[in-house]
Enzyme design. Sequence first.
Site, PDB file in Angstrom:
ATOM      1  N   LYS A  36      46.574 -37.576  74.823  1.00 55.32           N
ATOM      2  CA  LYS A  36      45.787 -38.310  73.826  1.00 55.32           C
ATOM      3  C   LYS A  36      44.502 -37.557  73.483  1.00 55.32           C
ATOM      4  O   LYS A  36      44.041 -37.577  72.340  1.00 55.32           O
ATOM      5  CB  LYS A  36      45.474 -39.720  74.333  1.00 55.32           C
ATOM      6  CG  LYS A  36      46.696 -40.597  74.540  1.00 55.32           C
ATOM      7  CD  LYS A  36      46.297 -41.991  74.982  1.00 55.32           C
ATOM      8  CE  LYS A  36      47.511 -42.841  75.325  1.00 55.32           C
ATOM      9  NZ  LYS A  36      48.200 -42.372  76.536  1.00 55.32           N
ATOM     10  N   CYS A  64      49.745 -49.132  79.168  1.00 57.66           N
ATOM     11  CA  CYS A  64      51.207 -49.048  79.089  1.00 57.66           C
ATOM     12  C   CYS A  64      51.812 -50.202  79.879  1.00 57.66           C
ATOM     13  O   CYS A  64      52.833 -50.063  80.538  1.00 57.66           O
ATOM     14  CB  CYS A  64      51.717 -47.703  79.583  1.00 57.66           C
ATOM     15  SG  CYS A  64      51.120 -47.202  81.204  1.00 57.66           S
ATOM     16  N   ASP A 119      33.573 -41.833  87.483  1.00 61.99           N
ATOM     17  CA  ASP A 119      34.178 -43.161  87.486  1.00 61.99           C
ATOM     18  C   ASP A 119      33.891 -43.804  86.129  1.00 61.99           C
ATOM     19  O   ASP A 119      32.743 -43.977  85.737  1.00 61.99           O
ATOM     20  CB  ASP A 119      33.549 -43.976  88.620  1.00 61.99           C
ATOM     21  CG  ASP A 119      34.094 -45.386  88.719  1.00 61.99           C
ATOM     22  OD1 ASP A 119      34.702 -45.873  87.760  1.00 61.99           O
ATOM     23  OD2 ASP A 119      33.884 -46.009  89.782  1.00 61.99           O
ATOM     24  N   ALA A 176      43.045 -37.775  81.688  1.00 54.06           N
ATOM     25  CA  ALA A 176      44.169 -36.980  82.206  1.00 54.06           C
ATOM     26  C   ALA A 176      45.485 -37.733  81.999  1.00 54.06           C
ATOM     27  O   ALA A 176      45.509 -38.962  82.086  1.00 54.06           O
ATOM     28  CB  ALA A 176      43.951 -36.690  83.692  1.00 54.06           C
ATOM     29  N   PRO A 177      46.584 -37.030  81.680  1.00 54.95           N
ATOM     30  CA  PRO A 177      46.724 -35.576  81.683  1.00 54.95           C
ATOM     31  C   PRO A 177      46.279 -34.878  80.411  1.00 54.95           C
ATOM     32  O   PRO A 177      46.266 -33.658  80.372  1.00 54.95           O
ATOM     33  CB  PRO A 177      48.225 -35.391  81.900  1.00 54.95           C
ATOM     34  CG  PRO A 177      48.831 -36.564  81.227  1.00 54.95           C
ATOM     35  CD  PRO A 177      47.883 -37.701  81.470  1.00 54.95           C
ATOM     36  N   GLY A 178      45.956 -35.605  79.336  1.00 54.51           N
ATOM     37  CA  GLY A 178      45.346 -34.952  78.202  1.00 54.51           C
ATOM     38  C   GLY A 178      46.082 -35.024  76.881  1.00 54.51           C
ATOM     39  O   GLY A 178      45.603 -34.482  75.889  1.00 54.51           O
ATOM     40  N   CYS A 216      39.450 -42.173  80.313  1.00 56.80           N
ATOM     41  CA  CYS A 216      40.449 -41.964  81.372  1.00 56.80           C
ATOM     42  C   CYS A 216      41.471 -40.984  80.824  1.00 56.80           C
ATOM     43  O   CYS A 216      42.574 -41.353  80.468  1.00 56.80           O
ATOM     44  CB  CYS A 216      41.107 -43.288  81.758  1.00 56.80           C
ATOM     45  SG  CYS A 216      39.949 -44.645  82.046  1.00 56.80           S
TER      46      CYS A 216
END
Length: 868
Positions: free
Chosen positions: A178, A343, A257, A174-176, A172
């Site tokens: 990590k 988070c 997915d 985005a936004p990138g 998962c």
Amino acid sequence: MGKRGGKKGGRGRGGGGGAGRTRSQWQDLTRENEKFERYYNEPEFLPEEEKEVFWATMRKDLPNSFRFTGSRGHALAVQQRLKDHHIPEITSIKYEDEFVEPPRPVSWYPDQLAWSMTTPKNVIRRFAPFSQFQKFLVAETDVGNISRQEVVSMIPPLLIDARPGMTVLDMCAAPGSKSAQLMELLHAGEEDSIAQVTEQIKSGTAGPEPLGPEGLNDDGRSTGLLIANDSDYKRAHMLIHQMKRLSSPNLIVTNHDATMFPSIKLPPLPTTDGSKPRNRYLKFDRILADVPCSGDGTARKNVGVWKDWTPGNALGLHSTQSRILVRALQMLKVGGRVVYSTCSLNPVENEAVVASAIERCGGAANVKIIDCSQELPGLKRSSGLHNWKVMDREGRMWNNWQEIEDHRDQEGINGLARLAEGMFAPTGEAANLPLDRCMRVYPHQQDTGGFFITVLEKTSEIKAKPESSNVIPKASVAALAAELDSKKNEVDGKPLEKLESLDELVTPDQEAQEELAKNASVAEAAHQLPYSATLDASTPASPMKRDADDLEEEIPAKRTKLHDGSEVLVGDRPVHAPAPAVGTDIDTPGDSTPATSAATTQPFKKRGPRQEEPFKYLDPNHEELLPIYEFYKLSERFPRDRFMVRNAEGLPTRTVYYTSALGRDILTCNEGQGLKFVHCGVKMFVKQDAQRENVCRWRVQTDGLKIVEPWLGPERSVILTKRETLRRLLVEMFPKVNDDGWKALGEIGEQVKDIPMGCSILRVQATGEEDGLPEAMVLPLWRSLHSLNLMLPKEERRAMLLRVFNDSTPLINTTQKQGGKTEPTAEAEDIALKEENAEVGQEAQDDVDDRETYTKDGDEEDRFNTTV
């Protein structure tokens, strides 16, 4: 809420909700929520003596934080500029008789590459040094040398222990931010390794086989691969925008997915007995599952959490999170490592998901929770929970599943539709799981956001159990009917109590629901504001949904594309259409799909994203490539079978890309197999117009220059050592070299005066002298008929001027005459256009998509334009 990427159209109304609110309205929200505070005041979370400081911290704004990105050498050079220039200026400022607190390195982050700043905005706005610091941050962020990233979101990639040579999946992504960390780990040590290999080759001591240490044994290049995935097409392009700046050929971006991430085929191994080769599928050494979550740990950044937090947020996401983690464990190699993170602080999304996934995968005999308490010294953290309560939608607390069943027997099921046994602390043998090895980071411990991280190791092959009713109990349909008894009680003419699953409640206006989900449900785990907060206040909120969606929205509708191109809407549990799975290296019937229960399907028609152009690899002896090899004297050691174009005809018309060997194998083996690859490869050569015939029109693109530069001959090299010469090339575009113009170019004038037209390589050497440069660089030059030009985008020029010279001089275009008229030469305008990387066709559209998505989805604070 937490980040998207797991389920397309993820739902849930908590976290960073608040569609349609402007930034000022966000800041004015009252930071109070009775249920939110009552739940986290439960004794299992924090000792009594810490609660006051915990809530006081939660109500404060989050400090700004950022990370130096890119190769280690370059990141340290940019960091040095901060230390040498900006920190001394800031520390000299006094406000109310106290010295201002400067940005400080995060103590536990390696090499001081992460920094945090607590200076109040009213102080920042008053003093000039902060203005210069802001320019530095904005410029370096624009070119990718700095990334805005919340401190705690940097933890998961550090614990994953990725190394060069490994295959890594970010499910998962985005936004990138990590993904960028993971990519840096895959390239660790590459610069030094390539330098050692090229030295061996030059000295004649290198043998014919590829050289280099483990993981870097492709003549010093990393053999690893990162697959970065996001379920949302536009967000996948935002991810590309972020990752492109790292210029890695070891990256593939996909659009799937995460709960049903498909198998990826590899080339079959040759057999020695003449039998038919067996199918092989990619298994991962490391997987990051930073899943969609309610995001209540982001309350300091996303103040909408205080208004929108409800217990239903976590309840609705639990099953999706469990599916993603189970799928990750399926795709992992034995001995591999999964990092699961959110988070959120809610155990329903954290410890409960970990326990449920381990149970589905066969228990502790197959999956081990790794003790990371000794890693990242200096990071304050708390242990995971063994016991917790679950709050239902009405705010009632439940200690265990038995209490739910007893209540249902005695008083009915109203209000309990979303509760499931797997959300509670495990019992029986599973109660012995060492959940205390999970890691909780609370905001008050080191002035951050809240985060949850668990590191899992797969110790043996697994065959995941089907998802059982303890995840989404069948009784929940009846519970939903009871809660809606005063509302519309039929869906498509079918009584609610007759529905087989909650997914039958999907409304026809599915696209409107998805847009609502974008606006209301998912602020990034990187602590960005949700989509609507970045839009103008005049932007209308998404249409209201029908009543049944108040519950249904928390279970995303699931779609998948079949091999024949049709799409299906899947029921209460996902069905995986592409057949073999990633369960084992060799095709194994028992683990050929993501572990699911049987479900019914119904057709669903929806206009999907535009069709991606295919990836076509070029013959190493292609007629367009041979002149390039000769012009640049490209070493025969540089691989020539990894050049690729993006058009159906496979013709190098404008841009030639370069990828890693594993990236090439994956793209070629899976062509036409239904996998949605949206990006791979680094721009290596771009076709440039020239004024004369017999000129090599293929220039080396900045993105690919560092990859190919060590393998180029010296014939096209221009050596630069003086600061002032580089400064002039940065400020002045198209300086003249005909007639006596070359004399004004100082030390490089003689070198460029008679150099043939075409692309050259400017090698900037660090001398350590007063008039020298602080770091070595390689930059592309273009020698045209009358002028010379440094082929860098304007933002790159400005960032380098600030970093190296502390200079914000406006750029000068020497082709411009007074009155705005240009010289009668088309080449200047043409080169200027190419310099800005304005490509044609598919590539141009890709870049437009990237920029538009980044502007829409990326909180401007994340680019420092409004931070300081």
